[in-house]
Design a protein around this motif. Structure first.
Motif, PDB file in Angstrom:
ATOM      1  N   PRO A  58      11.485  61.680 100.065  1.00  0.00           N
ATOM      2  CA  PRO A  58      12.001  62.753 100.788  1.00  0.00           C
ATOM      3  C   PRO A  58      13.170  62.473 101.644  1.00  0.00           C
ATOM      4  CG  PRO A  58       9.559  62.462 100.978  1.00  0.00           C
ATOM      5  CD  PRO A  58      10.153  61.236 100.399  1.00  0.00           C
ATOM      6  N   ASN A  63      10.390  58.703  94.201  1.00  0.00           N
ATOM      7  CA  ASN A  63      11.215  59.953  94.909  1.00  0.00           C
ATOM      8  C   ASN A  63      10.828  59.477  96.454  1.00  0.00           C
ATOM      9  OD1 ASN A  63       8.686  62.546  94.071  1.00  0.00           O
ATOM     10  ND2 ASN A  63       9.127  60.576  93.174  1.00  0.00           N
ATOM     11  N   ASP A 104       8.236  69.534  99.063  1.00  0.00           N
ATOM     12  CA  ASP A 104       9.214  68.756  98.658  1.00  0.00           C
ATOM     13  C   ASP A 104       9.504  69.118  97.054  1.00  0.00           C
ATOM     14  OD1 ASP A 104      11.112  66.818 100.576  1.00  0.00           O
ATOM     15  OD2 ASP A 104       8.975  66.808 101.086  1.00  0.00           O
ATOM     16  N   PHE A 105      10.903  69.187  96.713  1.00  0.00           N
ATOM     17  CA  PHE A 105      11.267  69.316  95.482  1.00  0.00           C
ATOM     18  C   PHE A 105      12.466  68.263  95.272  1.00  0.00           C
ATOM     19  CE2 PHE A 105       8.974  72.633  93.040  1.00  0.00           C
ATOM     20  CZ  PHE A 105       8.428  73.303  93.995  1.00  0.00           C
ATOM     21  N   PRO A 106      12.824  68.176  93.938  1.00  0.00           N
ATOM     22  CA  PRO A 106      13.829  67.387  93.430  1.00  0.00           C
ATOM     23  C   PRO A 106      15.089  68.284  93.823  1.00  0.00           C
ATOM     24  CG  PRO A 106      12.449  66.926  91.714  1.00  0.00           C
ATOM     25  CD  PRO A 106      11.532  68.146  92.606  1.00  0.00           C
ATOM     26  N   THR A 133       6.074  69.895  87.440  1.00  0.00           N
ATOM     27  CA  THR A 133       5.537  69.991  88.357  1.00  0.00           C
ATOM     28  C   THR A 133       4.085  70.649  88.250  1.00  0.00           C
ATOM     29  OG1 THR A 133       5.491  71.344  90.794  1.00  0.00           O
ATOM     30  CG2 THR A 133       6.129  72.571  88.848  1.00  0.00           C
ATOM     31  N   LEU A 193      19.744  65.447  89.073  1.00  0.00           N
ATOM     32  CA  LEU A 193      18.982  65.551  90.186  1.00  0.00           C
ATOM     33  C   LEU A 193      19.269  64.633  91.037  1.00  0.00           C
ATOM     34  CD1 LEU A 193      15.315  65.454  88.362  1.00  0.00           C
ATOM     35  CD2 LEU A 193      16.558  67.467  89.304  1.00  0.00           C
ATOM     36  N   SER A 225      13.986  64.134  97.146  1.00  0.00           N
ATOM     37  CA  SER A 225      13.610  65.411  97.366  1.00  0.00           C
ATOM     38  C   SER A 225      13.795  65.993  98.361  1.00  0.00           C
ATOM     39  CB  SER A 225      12.031  65.236  97.030  1.00  0.00           C
ATOM     40  OG  SER A 225      11.409  64.547  98.144  1.00  0.00           O
ATOM     41  N   SER A 226      13.768  67.461  98.655  1.00  0.00           N
ATOM     42  CA  SER A 226      13.792  68.150  99.930  1.00  0.00           C
ATOM     43  C   SER A 226      13.131  69.526 100.144  1.00  0.00           C
ATOM     44  CB  SER A 226      15.466  68.648 100.163  1.00  0.00           C
ATOM     45  OG  SER A 226      15.784  69.728 100.602  1.00  0.00           O
TER      46      SER A 226
END
Length: 234
Positions: free
Chosen positions: A82, A80, A167-169, A110, A133, A151-152
């Protein structure tokens, strides 16, 4: 880092949900835990071919890369990336403008740290349908694809069960996944706040999840922990 995904949805249900067809349907297999630390292929839909479901190796390598996947991952883990760092990675930024994709999953995982212990959560769509995603892909020297999750730090409902980072997907429904393809990534905020997120649910699962070689039928089932105040996301 998000390094495990889940895909337990039947092929025909995926094709129906995304209104797309698998390029190589005989290669599709369900898997409750997809571990990206090993070389794994994921079903993807690219911006170039939104009506087709292809496969990509999880962990992007540079365009036309000639050496092995594992050799690059030892230098830079790209499971992943960011969104905030894309501009600092020239080889990624140039691809993100044209080679966006989405990864099809039934869920991801998570972790939450509480009282010195780490608890795993399984995250899935509230209607138990496949979802997407956001990702970016490269085309390898042999023609195969490789992919990274983007991710964001965009605000989402999962912040209460994830305290190992911000950060998350970027999760999108099967109806709205093409919105990711239409963002102007060169703008300061690129419109990401306007993306319509898929509605998600989550629950704690067994800590056996953290053992890389253990997969069993009930691995995604809820597991309650006496000391943990939040077992599921409502």
């Amino acid at each position: 880092m998000f390094y495990k995904l889940s895909n337990t949805i039947d092929l025909l249900k995926i094709e129906s949900a995304f209104d797309a067809h698998f390029k190589y349907p005989s290669l599709y297999e369900t898997n409750p835990i997809i571990n990206g630390l090993y070389e794994q292929s994921l079903p993807v839909i690219t911006k170039e071919n939104p009506d087709q479901i292809n496969y990509a190796i999880w962990g992007m390598v540079p365009q036309n890369y000639k050496d092995g996947w594992d050799s690059f991952q030892k230098l830079s883990n790209t499971l992943n990336i960011p969104l905030s760092k894309v501009n600092t990675l020239g080889w990624v930024h140039s691809l993100l403008n044209q080679q966006r994709c989405v990864i099809i999953v039934s869920g991801f995982f998570t972790s939450y740290v509480f009282n010195g212990e780490v608890y795993p959560y399984y995250v899935y769509s509230i209607d138990h349908k496949p979802f997407a995603l956001a990702g970016v892909y490269s085309i390898l020297n042999d023609g195969f694809l490789s992919v990274s999750l983007i991710s964001s730090t965009k605000q989402n409902e999962l912040k209460h069960i994830h305290n190992l980072g911000e950060d998350f997907p970027i999760a999108l429904s099967s109806e709205d996944f093409e919105d990711w393809f239409n963002l102007d990534i060169n703008l300061p905020n690129c419109g990401i706040e306007n993306l319509k997120p898929v509605e998600l649910n989550a629950h704690t699962i067994s800590k056996e999840f953290y053992k890389n070689d253990i997969i069993y039928d009930a691995v995604l089932e809820p597991a309650n922990y006496y000391s943990l105040p939040i077992h599921s996301l409502k």
